[in-house]
Design a protein around this motif. Sequence first.
Motif, mmCIF file in Angstrom:
data_model
loop_
_atom_site.group_PDB
_atom_site.id
_atom_site.type_symbol
_atom_site.label_atom_id
_atom_site.label_comp_id
_atom_site.label_asym_id
_atom_site.label_seq_id
_atom_site.Cartn_x
_atom_site.Cartn_y
_atom_site.Cartn_z
ATOM 1 N N ARG A 170 -64.526 40.082 24.225
ATOM 2 C CA ARG A 170 -64.903 41.097 25.221
ATOM 3 C C ARG A 170 -64.977 40.576 26.433
ATOM 4 O O ARG A 170 -64.644 41.210 27.472
ATOM 5 C CB ARG A 170 -66.173 41.925 24.694
ATOM 6 N N ASN A 192 -72.633 52.107 6.356
ATOM 7 C CA ASN A 192 -73.417 52.351 7.791
ATOM 8 C C ASN A 192 -73.501 50.918 8.300
ATOM 9 O O ASN A 192 -73.080 50.721 9.707
ATOM 10 C CB ASN A 192 -74.531 52.981 7.649
ATOM 11 N N LEU A 195 -69.895 49.950 9.563
ATOM 12 C CA LEU A 195 -69.555 50.671 10.993
ATOM 13 C C LEU A 195 -70.105 49.909 11.901
ATOM 14 O O LEU A 195 -69.632 49.831 12.963
ATOM 15 C CB LEU A 195 -69.604 51.940 10.787
ATOM 16 N N SER A 196 -71.391 49.592 11.751
ATOM 17 C CA SER A 196 -72.147 48.789 13.000
ATOM 18 C C SER A 196 -71.842 47.382 13.250
ATOM 19 O O SER A 196 -71.618 46.916 14.373
ATOM 20 C CB SER A 196 -73.600 48.892 12.549
ATOM 21 N N GLU A 199 -68.467 47.329 15.446
ATOM 22 C CA GLU A 199 -68.406 48.333 16.774
ATOM 23 C C GLU A 199 -67.766 47.134 17.865
ATOM 24 O O GLU A 199 -68.014 45.931 17.843
ATOM 25 C CB GLU A 199 -69.872 48.494 17.032
ATOM 26 N N GLY A 200 -67.002 47.735 18.496
ATOM 27 C CA GLY A 200 -66.380 47.002 19.683
ATOM 28 C C GLY A 200 -64.940 46.336 19.195
ATOM 29 O O GLY A 200 -64.111 45.965 20.036
ATOM 30 N N ASP A 202 -61.031 46.996 18.406
ATOM 31 C CA ASP A 202 -60.130 47.829 19.132
ATOM 32 C C ASP A 202 -59.074 48.477 18.148
ATOM 33 O O ASP A 202 -58.792 49.730 18.331
ATOM 34 C CB ASP A 202 -59.356 46.987 20.105
ATOM 35 N N HIS A 230 -64.526 56.157 15.821
ATOM 36 C CA HIS A 230 -65.399 54.792 16.118
ATOM 37 C C HIS A 230 -64.521 53.787 16.682
ATOM 38 O O HIS A 230 -65.112 52.960 17.476
ATOM 39 C CB HIS A 230 -65.850 54.574 14.786
ATOM 40 N N VAL A 231 -63.365 53.878 16.385
ATOM 41 C CA VAL A 231 -62.366 52.781 16.658
ATOM 42 C C VAL A 231 -61.336 53.056 17.309
ATOM 43 O O VAL A 231 -60.653 54.333 17.017
ATOM 44 C CB VAL A 231 -62.016 51.914 15.336
#
Length: 312
Positions: A170, A192, A195-196, A199-200, A202, A230-231
Amino acid sequence: MTTDGLGTTPADGGGALLVVGDVITDVVARHRGPLAAGTDTAAAIRTVPGGAGANVACWAARGGGAEVRLLGRVGTDAAAWHERELAECGVRPRLVVDPEAPTGTVICLVDTGEAAERTFLTDSGASLRLEPDDWSDALLDGVAWLHLSGYLLFSEPSRALVAVALESARARGVPVSLDPASAGFLRELGVNRCLSLIEGVDVLLPSRDEACLLTGLPDAADAAAKLSRHVPLVVVKQGAEGAVIARSGSVYAQVPAVAATPRDTTGAGDAFTGGFLAALLAGAAPEAAAADGCRAGALAVERVGGRPPMPD
């Protein structure tokens, strides 16, 4: 110690693909029909190089476009063999050699019936002992794309590496893709939490089973649409049914599969991912890149093992 084949400037002057993930020794046992419990089942058995991350890198390098690099961790038992096999596929490997754990091994039980379905028995060994100390920001020098194998999500050290690599990418503006890798391990990790952890990212490249597990939805297209909230870009791999592409909460393309006669489906999803990423780096739109992925997947299922044919 490491074996280091990485340079800092891509050979063709363009941006390289860096894959971070598992390097595994696959023992492929091809049998017909159910296993005979408590006695012998005849099988054709081969030992071949594998690992989702390593397979993706090899398929991405197959077209000879962007330079492909791989960061992985192996044991002393097979480091030289894996480095040689990766180099012969056109990949520039950086293999961290673990002084304690052996190279990961997967026993692939392949039913030679019509679908050539496979079952994996997995000993991750050194592959999931990748850790933040194995990462350096310099690994991104000359890199245009970072791909993470989802198997990295399944141990504490490699989860920490994922966090560090994502932060570094990033900071440099390098896009990141991830293949969730295993519905069974994802179920143990928890939706969950998964998914966390992503995060970030692409681009997400799940199989149909992984996408449905991550969303709780039975339909691959619906699951792709939900995940794309989410993505930014989601490509769901459906094997013989092709691929579904979604962004911003909606499916916008469905790409047909390429006809193939399955012999061993091991690594077919890795082949799709490698073909997709190579095409994307060459400037293809996601739909065209997914078509390249489908072609690679079709070639993969007609071969034993998860790697592409060696270049001439």
